[in-house]
Design an enzyme around this catalytic site. Structure first.
Site, PDB file in Angstrom:
ATOM      1  N   ASP A 154       0.830  -1.199   0.000  1.00 34.93           N
ATOM      2  CA  ASP A 154       0.000   0.000   0.000  1.00 34.93           C
ATOM      3  C   ASP A 154       0.870   1.257   0.000  1.00 34.93           C
ATOM      4  OD1 ASP A 154      -2.182  -1.658   0.195  1.00 34.93           O
ATOM      5  OD2 ASP A 154      -2.374  -1.430   2.370  1.00 34.93           O
ATOM      6  N   ASP A 156      -0.342  -3.399  -4.560  1.00 35.81           N
ATOM      7  CA  ASP A 156      -1.658  -3.550  -3.945  1.00 35.81           C
ATOM      8  C   ASP A 156      -2.387  -2.212  -4.023  1.00 35.81           C
ATOM      9  OD1 ASP A 156      -3.815  -4.688  -2.719  1.00 35.81           O
ATOM     10  OD2 ASP A 156      -2.862  -5.030  -0.800  1.00 35.81           O
ATOM     11  N   ASP A 164      -5.482   2.649   1.494  1.00 36.66           N
ATOM     12  CA  ASP A 164      -6.280   1.637   2.170  1.00 36.66           C
ATOM     13  C   ASP A 164      -6.558   2.008   3.623  1.00 36.66           C
ATOM     14  OD1 ASP A 164      -6.213   0.197  -0.142  1.00 36.66           O
ATOM     15  OD2 ASP A 164      -5.368  -1.617   0.732  1.00 36.66           O
ATOM     16  N   ARG A 197     -11.688  -0.321  -7.409  1.00 38.73           N
ATOM     17  CA  ARG A 197     -11.544   0.193  -6.049  1.00 38.73           C
ATOM     18  C   ARG A 197     -11.242   1.689  -6.026  1.00 38.73           C
ATOM     19  NH1 ARG A 197      -8.386  -4.529  -2.543  1.00 38.73           N
ATOM     20  NH2 ARG A 197      -9.653  -6.274  -3.270  1.00 38.73           N
TER      21      ARG A 197
END
Length: 520
Positions: free
Chosen positions: A161, A190, A194, A243
Site C-alpha cells: 500500500d 496492492d 487503504d 476500487r
C-alpha cells in the site's frame, strides 16, 4: 535567510543515526507547513490539525523522519516534519525511543499523534516505500509523492500500500499527494490508499491516484465494517482497474472528483456501505458505481454527476451496477459544510490543483484555482490517543456502587487498548470502547444490589460519541431506561446483580469513561 541548528535528540538515539542525514530543527514553526485547513470528515471528531503549534524539523531521509518522531518529549508532542528529496529503503531504518515505534523499510507512524509530514522545496518522493499509520490519530500528510510500493517482489514495503491505515486510526488528512504504481497485483502492487480495522474520520483531497490495479479500500473484508466517515474530494483517479474506492460498511462522501480510465469498476459500495456521490465527472470508464463481486449490497445517493462515455455491464449475480441511469438508493446526511464546483468544470479544476508540487492550490468553489493563505495556528492539543488522567467528580447524593468492593465489569467486546474495568476506576483518562460502533458494557456485583440512578460519563476530551442506548437489567432482560448521549439516568429502584449499558448507535466509535451506579 534562516540557519538550521542541530536537532537535539535523546542520547539513546544518537548511535542509531550516525552516518545518516538527520532531521534538523528550525527556529520556529514555518508557515509553509501549515497551508490550508482540513476539510470533510477530517474536520469532525475534534478536528485534524496534525503537528500545528509544535517544533518544525527538516528531514531528507526516512531514518531522519523516524528520528524526529523518536526525539519528541512524548508520543503526542506536536511536530511538523518537512521532507525534501527521495526517501527509499537505503535511507530508512528503525529508530528506537520512548515516543515512537518505528521499523525498517517503511515510514512507520504507529501509536503516535499530532504529526504533520509535508513535502517542501523541490519535492519529496517516497520511492518504493510506503507510509503506514497504525493506532494513531491527528495526522496530516501533504504535498508528497509515494510511488511503486510492492507487496511482492523486491523490495517490499507496507504490504504493497502506498498509504495504509489500520487498527484504531482517527482523524487523518491526506492532501495534495500523488500516489502511483506501475501495474496491478500480478506485478506485485496492492492498494494506493487503504483503510481497515477501525479507521475513521479521514479526508483525501486534491490528490492523484493513478496507474494501479487498485485505487484503495475501506474495510479489509465483508466483516470489517468498523471503518468509515471518509471524504474524497477534488481527486483524480486515472488508469485504475477498480476500487475507487471499495467501501465495506461505513459512510463515504465523494464530491468533485475526476475519474478517467477505470477499466473494471469504480466506486464499489457493498456490505451495507452508504456513499454520497455528487458533482463528480466520470469519463471513458466502466461500471463506475454499484455493488460488484458480492451479493452483500451497499447503497448510494447520487446528484449532479456527469457520465461521459461510461459503459455499464448487465445486472447479475454478484454484479449490481448503478447505471445506465443511476438513481439514489439511500440518503446520507453530511455533518460538515463544503462548496461544490459544477461537475462540468471538474476535469479542469482538478487538473490545475490535484497532486504534489502544484502549489497546494485549491478551488475557490467557483471552478477557479487559488492558493490558501499560509497560517501558523496557535498550539492546540487534540484528543490524544490516551487522554490525560482526570479524577471523576463525584455527583451529589450517594456512593458510587461501581467502585464498591466486590463490583466488577464486563461487556460484549472491547477495542484494542481499552478495558471494561476502565469504566469503574474513577478516572476519566481511561475508557472502554466496543470493537465497532455498537456494544454493551456492564457493571456487576456478587450479590443483589439496589440501583435507581446511573451516570454515564465520556472520557476527557470526548463529547457526543454515544448515540442511542438502552439500560437493561441483565438478570431479567427488562429495559430500565432508554435515550441518547451521556449523562444521568434515573429509573425505579431495582434489585439486580448486573446492569447493562447497551449502545445501539453512534457517530463513530463510542467511548465510556465511567459507568457510575447509585442507590438513590
Amino acid at each position: 535567510m534562516r540557519r538550521p541548528v542541530a536537532l537535539r535528540l535523546h542520547a539513546t538515539l544518537a548511535t542509531a543515526i550516525v552516518g545518516i542525514a538527520v532531521a534538523v530543527a528550525l527556529p520556529s514553526p514555518q508557515a509553509s507547513a501549515a497551508v490550508g485547513a482540513a476539510t470533510g470528515y477530517a474536520t469532525q471528531n475534534g478536528g485534524t490539525t496534525g503537528g500545528a503549534g509544535g517544533q518544525t524539523v527538516r528531514a531528507t531521509t526516512g531514518t531522519a523522519i523516524h528520528a524526529a518522531l523518536c526525539g519528541r518529549a512524548s508520543s503526542s508532542t506536536p511536530i511538523v516534519i518537512e521532507v525534501t528529496g527521495t526517501i527509499n529503503h537505503g535511507n530508512t531504518s528503525k529508530v528506537s525511543g520512548s515516543s515512537c515505534n518505528t521499523a525498517d523499510g517503511v515510514i512507520e507512524l504507529k501509536q503516535i499523534s499530532n504529526v504533520t509530514i509535508v513535502g517542501v522545496g523541490s519535492g519529496a518522493v517516497f520511492d518504493q516505500l510506503g507510509i503506514h499509520i497504525r493506532d494513531s490519530r491527528n495526522i496530516i500528510i501533504q504535498n508528497v509523492t509515494v510511488r511503486n510500493v510492492k507487496k511482492s517482489g523486491s523490495p517490499t514495503s507496507n504490504g504493497g500500500d502506498a498509504i495504509g491505515m489500520e487498527s484504531t486510526v482517527r482523524n487523518v488528512w491526506v492532501d495534495h499527494v500523488t500516489l502511483e504504481a506501475s501495474g496491478g497485483e500480478s506485478e506485485g502492487y496492492d492498494g494506493l490508499f487503504d483503510m481497515k480495522d477501525d479507521t475513521q474520520y479521514v479526508t483525501l483531497s486534491y490528490s492523484i491516484l493513478r496507474n494501479s490495479g487498485r485505487g484503495g479500500l475501506i474495510g479489509s473484508s465483508e466483516s470489517d465494517r468498523s471503518n468509515g466517515f471518509v471524504t474524497f474530494e477534488h481527486n483524480l483517479y486515472e488508469n485504475i482497474d477498480s476500487r475507487t474506492p471499495l467501501l465495506r460498511g461505513g459512510v463515504a462522501h465523494m464530491f468533485n472528483n475526476h475519474y478517467t480510465g477505470l477499466r473494471e469498476s469504480g466506486i464499489n459500495s457493498r456490505a451495507g456501505a452508504r456513499a454520497k456521490v455528487e458533482n463528480n465527472y466520470f469519463r471513458n470508464s466502466k461500471d463506475v458505481l454499484g455493488t460488484f463481486y458480492t451479493n452483500e449490497r451497499g447503497s448510494w445517493q447520487v446528484a449532479g454527476n456527469i457520465f461521459d462515455n461510461v459503459t455499464w455491464s448487465a445486472t447479475g449475480n454478484e454484479n449490481y451496477p448503478a447505471g445506465p441511469n443511476p438513481t439514489s438508493t439511500t440518503t446520507v446526511g453530511i455533518p460538515y459544510s463544503y462548496r461544490l464546483d459544477g461537475a462540468s468544470c471538474v476535469p479542469d479544476i482538478v487538473r490545475q490543483t490535484a497532486g504534489a508540487n502544484t502549489g497546494l492550490k485549491v478551488s475557490n468553489g467557483s471552478c477557479s484555482p487559488q492558493t490558501p493563505t499560509p497560517t501558523t495556528p496557535a498550539p492546540t492539543t487534540p484528543a490524544p490517543t490516551t487522554p490525560p488522567p482526570t479524577t471523576t467528580p463525584p455527583p451529589s447524593g450517594g456512593t458510587n456502587l461501581s467502585l464498591a468492593s466486590g463490583a466488577g465489569a464486563d461487556g460484549s467486546s472491547k477495542a484494542d487498548g481499552t478495558s471494561y474495568g476502565n469504566v469503574r476506576d474513577g478516572n476519566l483518562g481511561t475508557y472502554w470502547s466496543p470493537a465497532g460502533s455498537t456494544g454493551t458494557v456492564s457493571i456487576k456485583w456478587g450479590s443483589a444490589t439496589t440501583v435507581s440512578r446511573v451516570v454515564i460519563r465520556e472520557p476527557s476530551g470526548t463529547s457526543g460519541s454515544i448515540g442511542s442506548w438502552q439500560l437493561v437489567n441483565n438478570d431479567t432482560g427488562a429495559v430500565l431506561a432508554s435515550g441518547s448521549g451521556a449523562g444521568q439516568i434515573t429509573f425505579g429502584a431495582t434489585s439486580l446483580k448486573k446492569i447493562n449499558f447497551r449502545i445501539n448507535s453512534s457517530g463513530g466509535t463510542p467511548r465510556v469513561g465511567e459507568f457510575e451506579t447509585y442507590a438513590s
